[in-house]
Design a protein around this motif. Structure first.
Motif, mmCIF file in Angstrom:
data_model
loop_
_atom_site.group_PDB
_atom_site.id
_atom_site.type_symbol
_atom_site.label_atom_id
_atom_site.label_comp_id
_atom_site.label_asym_id
_atom_site.label_seq_id
_atom_site.Cartn_x
_atom_site.Cartn_y
_atom_site.Cartn_z
ATOM 1 N N ALA A 165 23.316 48.645 -18.389
ATOM 2 C CA ALA A 165 22.862 50.115 -17.802
ATOM 3 C C ALA A 165 21.354 49.978 -17.867
ATOM 4 O O ALA A 165 21.045 50.415 -17.438
ATOM 5 N N HIS A 166 21.161 49.318 -18.870
ATOM 6 C CA HIS A 166 19.580 50.034 -19.152
ATOM 7 C C HIS A 166 18.264 48.176 -18.985
ATOM 8 O O HIS A 166 17.161 48.071 -18.512
ATOM 9 N N LEU A 167 18.787 47.195 -19.464
ATOM 10 C CA LEU A 167 18.242 46.185 -18.679
ATOM 11 C C LEU A 167 18.764 44.900 -17.566
ATOM 12 O O LEU A 167 18.585 44.189 -17.737
ATOM 13 N N SER A 168 19.859 45.405 -17.705
ATOM 14 C CA SER A 168 20.283 44.542 -16.206
ATOM 15 C C SER A 168 19.047 43.340 -15.311
ATOM 16 O O SER A 168 19.367 42.125 -14.841
ATOM 17 N N ASP A 169 17.709 44.728 -15.336
ATOM 18 C CA ASP A 169 17.119 43.618 -13.930
ATOM 19 C C ASP A 169 16.218 42.743 -14.086
ATOM 20 O O ASP A 169 15.397 42.672 -13.844
ATOM 21 N N PHE A 170 16.628 42.391 -16.058
ATOM 22 C CA PHE A 170 15.616 41.471 -16.521
ATOM 23 C C PHE A 170 16.443 40.531 -17.213
ATOM 24 O O PHE A 170 15.401 39.537 -17.715
#
Length: 496
Positions: free
Chosen positions: A409-414
Motif C-alpha cells: 500500500a505504501h512502498l510499492s513504487d520503491f
C-alpha cells in the motif's frame, strides 16, 4: 593543615547528594583520599586534628576518627600518638594517579593484539533493549506467559533449594540437555543424545566456538552469500577467509562446493530458513552437502535459524539428522523462540567434539545459570514451549501478512517484497536507482530501525534493499513506522 580551598572541597564532597548512599565517615575518607591522589595534599602535610575538623564539617569527632582510621589502614596517612596525622610517605606512589591525561594521549588508539584488532574491527553484534519497527530478528515478548514461567521457577527453587545458586556443569544441566535432545529428534528430525548437547548462552557464542576450535586463522570457510552478519563477524574475528557461495530459491548452491571448496575446512549455512532471503535448502542439496563434507573431511556448521517459525507445512529435516558421518555441528537458540533475556542456546555436537568444545566453553564464561536452565527444562517438559511456539507462529504469520499489505500500500513504487515461508523478517528489494545508504540514513533520522541488504552480501553487485522485521510489532505499530519510511523513500527518489 588544610587550606581553605581544601576544606571547602571536603565539605562539598560530603554534602553532595550523589554520595548520599555512602556513610558519613566514608564520604570524609574519600574526599581526603582524593585530595591526596590529586597531589593537592603533599607528603608530610599535617592533617587537622579530629576535633576541629569535626567542628568545621558539622559532624561528630568519632566520625572523623573513623575516616582517619580507614585512611591509615589504606596507607594514605601516618598517625603517631602526640604528633597527630600527616600524609604518608607512600603517598608519592599515589600522588597524581588521578591526574587528567594529556589530550593527545587520550586520543591515541589503544595498542591491541592482532586478535584484538580483528575483534574490534568487526563492530560487534548490536542488540536493542527497546526495539522499534522494523528491527529484524526481534521476537515478541509481550505475549510470553510470565505467570507460568514464574510458577515453574518457584517450583524449581522449592525442589532444589540453594543448589540453584551453585555452579552448573560447563556442558549444561542434564535435565535440559535431555529435553533439548528430545525436542531436536522429535521436531527437527535430528539424531541427538543428551551427552552430545552443549548448553550455551547464545548461537553467537556457538559460532565463536566453532570459528576458534575447528579452524585456524587463514583457513577457508564456505559461507552463504548473502549471509547472517553475526556469523560473518565471528569468522572475521577469528581470522578466517570467507568464501561466498551464492544462494538461490533452493538455498546455498551446493554444487559449487566441488569447485570452490577443495581445501575448505568447514561450511556454514542456515538451511531451514536462509538469512536473509528466507530460502529453504532443498533435500537433494542437503544430501549433497553431507556427501561433500564426508569426502573432504570438513565440518558442516548448521545454524537452524528461525526453524520454529515455518508457515507452510513442516520444514525439511535438519542436516544433522541426515548426516551419518558426524560431520555436522547443529546450532540452536531459545533467544528467538522464547525471549532474548533468557540467554540460553545450544549445540548438538559430533561425539569427538563434545570434550574440546566443553573445555573451551568453560574458559569463555564457565556455565549458564542453573535456575534458568532448570526452569526452561520444566517449561519444555510440561508442554508449554510447544504451545507457546504454536501460538506465536499464528501471530507471526498474521503480522507478516499485515506488513506485506502495508508494503504494497505504501512502498510499492520503491520496493519489491519477497514473501518468506517462515522467519521473522520480510526482505524487500529496491527498484532500480534507489540509494540504499541514503534510505538507511533518512530512516534513522526518522526513528525507523532498518537493516540494509547490501552489507549482508559478499558479491560486488548485490541487489540493494531492506530487511523489515515484523515479529515484535503489532500491525498498528508497523503502520505508524511505514508512513515515515515512505516519506523518506519519496524524498530520496525526488518525489517530494
Amino acid at each position: 593543615m588544610f587550606r581553605h580551598a581544601q576544606l571547602e572541597s571536603v565539605k562539598a564532597f560530603v554534602g553532595d547528594p550523589a554520595h548520599a548512599g555512602v556513610p558519613l565517615h566514608g564520604r570524609i575518607q574519600r574526599a581526603i583520599r582524593q585530595l591526596i591522589l590529586d597531589g593537592a595534599l603533599e607528603v608530610g602535610r599535617p592533617l587537622p586534628a579530629s576535633r576541629p575538623l569535626a567542628q568545621s564539617l558539622g559532624v561528630s569527632r568519632d566520625t572523623v576518627e573513623a575516616a582517619y582510621r580507614q585512611l591509615h589502614a589504606e596507607g594514605f596517612i601516618e598517625r603517631q600518638v602526640g604528633s597527630g596525622s600527616c600524609v604518608s610517605r607512600r603517598a608519592r606512589l599515589f600522588a597524581g594517579a588521578n591526574a587528567p591525561r594529556r589530550p593527545q594521549a587520550a586520543a591515541q588508539a589503544p595498542r591491541l593484539s592482532a586478535r584484538g584488532q580483528a575483534l574490534h574491527g568487526t563492530g560487534g553484534v548490536n542488540t536493542v533493549s527497546a526495539p522499534r519497527p522494523f528491527a529484524p530478528g526481534v521476537p515478541e515478548t509481550r505475549n510470553f506467559p510470565l505467570h507460568v514461567w514464574e510458577r515453574l521457577q518457584r517450583e524449581v527453587i522449592r525442589e532444589h533449594g540453594s543448589a540453584v545458586l551453585a555452579h552448573s556443569p560447563a556442558q549444561g544441566m542434564a535435565s535440559l540437555r535431555r529435553t533439548i535432545a528430545d525436542y531436536i529428534n522429535l521436531e527437527r528430525g535430528g539424531h541427538a543424545t543428551p551427552d552430545r548437547v552443549l548448553v550455551l548462552t547464545s548461537s553467537q557464542q556457538a559460532l565463536t566456538l566453532c570459528a576458534n576450535l575447528l579452524l585456524d586463522a587463514g583457513d577457508r570457510i564456505l559461507v552463504e552469500d548473502p549471509m547472517y552478519h553475526g556469523a560473518s563477524r565471528a569468522f572475521d574475528a577469528a581470522g578466517l577467509r570467507r568464501v561466498p557461495i551464492a544462494v538461490d530459491a533452493e538455498g546455498m548452491q551446493v554444487a559449487r562446493l566441488q569447485r570452490q571448496g577443495h581445501d575448505a575446512r568447514a561450511v556454514f549455512l542456515t538451511p531451514s530458513h536462509q538469512f536473509p532471503t528466507g530460502a529453504m535448502l532443498s533435500l537433494d542439496r542437503r544430501l549433497a552437502l553431507v556427501h561433500w563434507a564426508n569426502q573432504n573431511d570438513a565440518w558442516i556448521i548448521e545454524d537452524d535459524y528461525d526453524s520454529e517459525f515455518h508457515y507452510a507445512g513442516k520444514p525439511t529435516a535438519c542436516v544433522q539428522g541426515l548426516d551419518p558421518h558426524e560431520r555436522t555441528v547443529y546450532i540452536g537458540t531459545f533467544t528467538k523462540s522464547l525471549f532474548p533475556g533468557l540467554r540460553i542456546g545450544y549445540m548438538v555436537l559430533p561425539s569427538a567434539l563434545v570434550a574440546p568444545m566443553t573445555v573451551a566453553r568453560s574458559l569463555m564464561d564457565g556455565h549458564s545459570p542453573t535456575l534458568s536452565q532448570l526452569t526452561l527444562a520444566r517449561f519444555m517438559e510440561a508442554g508449554h514451549f510447544g504451545a507457546y511456539v504454536r501460538a506465536m507462529r499464528g501471530i507471526y504469520v498474521a503480522r507478516r501478512d499485515a506488513l506485506l499489505q502495508l508494503v504494497r500500500a505504501h512502498l510499492s513504487d520503491f520496493v519489491v517484497p519477497q514473501v518468506p515461508a517462515g522467519g521473522m523478517q520480510l526482505p524487500c528489494f529496491f527498484k532500480p536507482g534507489i540509494d540504499e545508504q541514503a534510505v538507511l540514513e533518512g530512516a534513522r533520522q526518522a526513528g525507523v530501525a532498518l537493516q540494509g541488504l547490501t552489507a549482508l552480501h559478499a558479491s560486488r553487485t548485490p541487489q540493494p534493499g531492506l530487511l523489515l522485521g515484523f515479529a515484535a510489532y503489532t500491525p498498528v505499530e508497523m503502520e505508524m513506522a511505514i508512513k515515515p519510511l515512505a516519506t523518506v523513500l519519496r524524498r530520496v527518489t525526488g518525489q517530494v
